[in-house]
Write a protein that holds these residues in place. Structure first.
Motif, mmCIF file in Angstrom:
data_model
loop_
_atom_site.group_PDB
_atom_site.id
_atom_site.type_symbol
_atom_site.label_atom_id
_atom_site.label_comp_id
_atom_site.label_asym_id
_atom_site.label_seq_id
_atom_site.Cartn_x
_atom_site.Cartn_y
_atom_site.Cartn_z
ATOM 1 N N HIS A 2 0.823 -1.200 0.000
ATOM 2 C CA HIS A 2 0.000 0.000 0.000
ATOM 3 C C HIS A 2 0.859 1.252 0.000
ATOM 4 C CE1 HIS A 2 -3.755 -2.135 0.471
ATOM 5 N NE2 HIS A 2 -3.152 -2.880 1.365
ATOM 6 N N ASN A 66 -13.808 3.591 -4.987
ATOM 7 C CA ASN A 66 -13.320 2.207 -5.110
ATOM 8 C C ASN A 66 -11.845 2.115 -4.746
ATOM 9 O OD1 ASN A 66 -15.784 1.102 -5.863
ATOM 10 N ND2 ASN A 66 -15.426 1.511 -8.028
ATOM 11 N N TYR A 67 -11.060 3.065 -5.206
ATOM 12 C CA TYR A 67 -9.628 3.092 -4.919
ATOM 13 C C TYR A 67 -9.378 3.216 -3.412
ATOM 14 C CZ TYR A 67 -4.751 4.708 -5.196
ATOM 15 O OH TYR A 67 -3.401 4.857 -5.030
ATOM 16 N N ASN A 70 -10.465 0.045 -1.501
ATOM 17 C CA ASN A 70 -9.511 -1.056 -1.697
ATOM 18 C C ASN A 70 -8.242 -0.884 -0.878
ATOM 19 O OD1 ASN A 70 -11.119 -2.555 -3.444
ATOM 20 N ND2 ASN A 70 -10.358 -1.502 -5.256
#
Length: 112
Positions: A2, A66-67, A70
């Motif tokens: 990440h 969405n990004y 996630n």
């Protein structure tokens, strides 16, 4: 992983902002990092509020939500049927602090 995504995105945006050593034009478009910071600053909000507050289209909103989901930077919170809001996570707050610090150092954010 990440951290690599976040730092990679930041350095790509920074590279676009800098043009052969010239200063950054203050009338430029917002970077993706700044849009993400705008979303995270809201704390908890529904899609419509996020879309208008962060000044984006519905398509862009979906992409960013969405990004961020996630990456675990926001959570989806069901507050009714079918009402949903999105809330910044602790990880999202940490990222927001980092982004604001970077924007301040680069003089891309006004000091309040």
């Amino acid at each position: 992983m990440h951290g690599q995504v976040s730092s990679g995105l930041f350095f790509r945006q920074l590279g676009k902002a800098m043009n052969a050593g010239e200063g950054v034009d203050m009338e430029r478009r917002r970077s993706s990092v700044e849009v993400i910071a705008d979303i995270l600053r809201l704390g908890q909000a529904g899609k419509t509020e996020i879309m208008y507050s962060a000044n984006m289209s519905y398509f862009q909103l979906q992409k960013y939500l969405n990004y961020l989901l996630n990456l675990g930077l926001i959570d989806k919170v069901v507050v009714g049927n079918p009402s949903v809001t999105y809330r910044v996570t602790e990880k999202g707050l940490q990222l927001l602090k980092s982004i604001e610090g970077i924007l301040e150092v680069l003089q891309l954010k006004e000091v309040e």
